[in-house]
Design a protein around this motif. Sequence first.
Motif, PDB file in Angstrom:
ATOM      1  N   GLY A 186      45.582  42.013  18.751  1.00 28.53           N
ATOM      2  CA  GLY A 186      45.683  43.395  18.306  1.00 28.53           C
ATOM      3  C   GLY A 186      46.810  43.581  17.308  1.00 28.53           C
ATOM      4  N   PHE A 187      46.671  44.591  16.469  1.00 23.80           N
ATOM      5  CA  PHE A 187      47.685  44.944  15.475  1.00 23.80           C
ATOM      6  C   PHE A 187      47.999  46.422  15.620  1.00 23.80           C
ATOM      7  CE2 PHE A 187      48.642  46.915  11.406  1.00 23.80           C
ATOM      8  CZ  PHE A 187      49.663  46.130  10.908  1.00 23.80           C
ATOM      9  N   GLY A 188      49.280  46.792  15.643  1.00 29.34           N
ATOM     10  CA  GLY A 188      49.616  48.198  15.764  1.00 29.34           C
ATOM     11  C   GLY A 188      51.098  48.413  15.908  1.00 29.34           C
ATOM     12  N   ASN A 189      51.451  49.531  16.598  1.00 32.46           N
ATOM     13  CA  ASN A 189      52.841  49.875  16.854  1.00 32.46           C
ATOM     14  C   ASN A 189      53.231  49.521  18.273  1.00 32.46           C
ATOM     15  OD1 ASN A 189      52.102  52.459  14.765  1.00 32.46           O
ATOM     16  ND2 ASN A 189      53.909  51.235  14.363  1.00 32.46           N
ATOM     17  N   LYS A 190      54.454  49.736  18.595  1.00 32.20           N
ATOM     18  CA  LYS A 190      54.958  49.443  19.918  1.00 32.20           C
ATOM     19  C   LYS A 190      54.142  50.182  20.975  1.00 32.20           C
ATOM     20  CE  LYS A 190      59.207  49.357  22.668  1.00 32.20           C
ATOM     21  NZ  LYS A 190      60.636  49.692  22.695  1.00 32.20           N
ATOM     22  N   GLY A 191      53.520  49.408  21.865  1.00 28.15           N
ATOM     23  CA  GLY A 191      52.745  49.986  22.954  1.00 28.15           C
ATOM     24  C   GLY A 191      51.404  50.545  22.541  1.00 28.15           C
ATOM     25  N   ASN A 230      49.527  58.996  30.781  1.00 28.54           N
ATOM     26  CA  ASN A 230      50.303  57.854  30.285  1.00 28.54           C
ATOM     27  C   ASN A 230      49.371  56.639  30.218  1.00 28.54           C
ATOM     28  OD1 ASN A 230      52.018  55.663  29.881  1.00 28.54           O
ATOM     29  ND2 ASN A 230      53.654  56.534  31.126  1.00 28.54           N
ATOM     30  N   ILE A 231      48.731  56.448  29.073  1.00 23.92           N
ATOM     31  CA  ILE A 231      47.693  55.425  28.959  1.00 23.92           C
ATOM     32  C   ILE A 231      48.260  54.014  29.097  1.00 23.92           C
ATOM     33  CG2 ILE A 231      45.827  54.544  27.512  1.00 23.92           C
ATOM     34  CD1 ILE A 231      45.463  57.375  28.661  1.00 23.92           C
ATOM     35  N   ARG A 232      49.477  53.809  28.603  1.00 18.22           N
ATOM     36  CA  ARG A 232      50.082  52.476  28.751  1.00 18.22           C
ATOM     37  C   ARG A 232      50.287  52.137  30.229  1.00 18.22           C
ATOM     38  NH1 ARG A 232      55.723  50.496  25.834  1.00 18.22           N
ATOM     39  NH2 ARG A 232      55.472  48.263  26.253  1.00 18.22           N
ATOM     40  N   LEU A 233      50.777  53.099  31.001  1.00  9.28           N
ATOM     41  CA  LEU A 233      50.951  52.889  32.434  1.00  9.28           C
ATOM     42  C   LEU A 233      49.599  52.726  33.119  1.00  9.28           C
ATOM     43  CD1 LEU A 233      52.750  52.807  34.950  1.00  9.28           C
ATOM     44  CD2 LEU A 233      52.622  55.311  35.034  1.00  9.28           C
ATOM     45  N   ALA A 234      48.602  53.497  32.662  1.00 10.71           N
ATOM     46  CA  ALA A 234      47.270  53.417  33.258  1.00 10.71           C
ATOM     47  C   ALA A 234      46.697  52.006  33.137  1.00 10.71           C
ATOM     48  CB  ALA A 234      46.334  54.428  32.601  1.00 10.71           C
ATOM     49  N   ARG A 235      46.867  51.405  31.977  1.00 16.98           N
ATOM     50  CA  ARG A 235      46.341  50.049  31.773  1.00 16.98           C
ATOM     51  C   ARG A 235      47.127  49.023  32.597  1.00 16.98           C
ATOM     52  NH1 ARG A 235      45.545  51.706  25.968  1.00 16.98           N
ATOM     53  NH2 ARG A 235      43.313  52.136  25.814  1.00 16.98           N
TER      54      ARG A 235
END
Length: 437
Positions: free
Chosen positions: A116-121, A342-347
Amino acid sequence: MKFTLVYKGKPKQHITNTQGIKENIIAEIGQTIQICMAGEGNLQPIKSFTVTESLRDTVVKVSLPVHTFTITVVDTKGKAVSNTEFSIFYRQREKSKKTDHEGRLKVKALVGFVYGFGNKGKPLLHLRCLQSVSIRQITVNQKAIQNAQGALGTNSITAVAEMVQQAASSVVGQVLKPKNNTAQNKPHKQPDKQPSKQASKQPDKPRQSEPIKQMNTHTEKNGKPLTVVGNEKKSEADKKQREGLLPSGVEWVKKFPDNARFEDLREPFKSNVKLFLAALKEAGISVRINSVMRPPQRSYLMYYASRIVSGEADPMQIPRFKDYKQAANAEDVNIDWTCGGNIRLARANAQKMKAAYGIRKAVAKPFSSNHQKGLAIDMTLSPWFGIGKTVKNASGQPVVIKSKRDMIEVGKTYKVFHWDIKPRPYDDYPHWSVTGS
């Protein structure tokens, strides 16, 4: 891990087990087998070999090559986006990388794997490592850059805009543009060097539109990364819907447990299993029953935790358990898959749930498994599949068990079918049922 074998000119996808092994590969002596990884439109050959008698009952080891390539980030005018931090997401890890003065950054990955490519988190775009590609060029929309910098700081870019085709060295992507916002289209004013008295009152900042986020993280279709983009909005309705719900996490694993009561099996499958177990006992094979009936609530939790981890489900879009018509009279599952938005926590929590459940394969959808109908049983045989023992089949004929397949064929005579009664893309060693599914 998914891979493809090309045999007699026909490709077929396979999946290794947790040890990285795919068993029961059958081929004619003299034929050539080509091992490939997925590409973008085409397969990527890794190794070829000819089938010989010496390969019988052996393991062919294949080392996946590590490929080093360059990502070049430019704006819509072709100017390099230099000295800017991005994140590379690879094998459930995130690594921050900063572009050099020419907008370049180096990446290493196994051939065929998705990164993946993107920003932090926030992975924004997922691509596949291609051994024939040495440079990937990503063009970033200028308006999206300005929007991201205004919301998150001068070193943040949260919207990937466009993938530009570079002959034999890049890949086509998708232009992602933020919604029009008249406030954002105004020229950006530089702050005064000396703060005014009015500024010292710290007035409320204007509400920023939410950044574009990718919903699915690495869904695959015909060997191509599938990028789905949308705007996540935390509306009041969403918040009200989450009231009274408990966030996802390992605490859910203890709820709605499997039961291993043989008595819960349905006839005539129950009687067939009883006869099969008697034959196993007579042969000196010990049996440990792991699961008989699985509550649909547990299947629901296992299924969606697994789908979130694989990127095939978006935590914001998962249906409620009660949305299933079969669940009308069942106890509800009051889980908040979004963890309060909080999608990051969800994953992360979904990953913990998957590990705690011990999920190493695909999970059946709620209300679709034979386990919920009393028509399946998970059991472990010792020695493994009774190898070395002699078991009577349903006709009373003794069968020397030399392999897993021998035991599967014996079970078939009792109308107790193992998961591997027919070729499957993954293993489920303890699973026996009325149909094999």
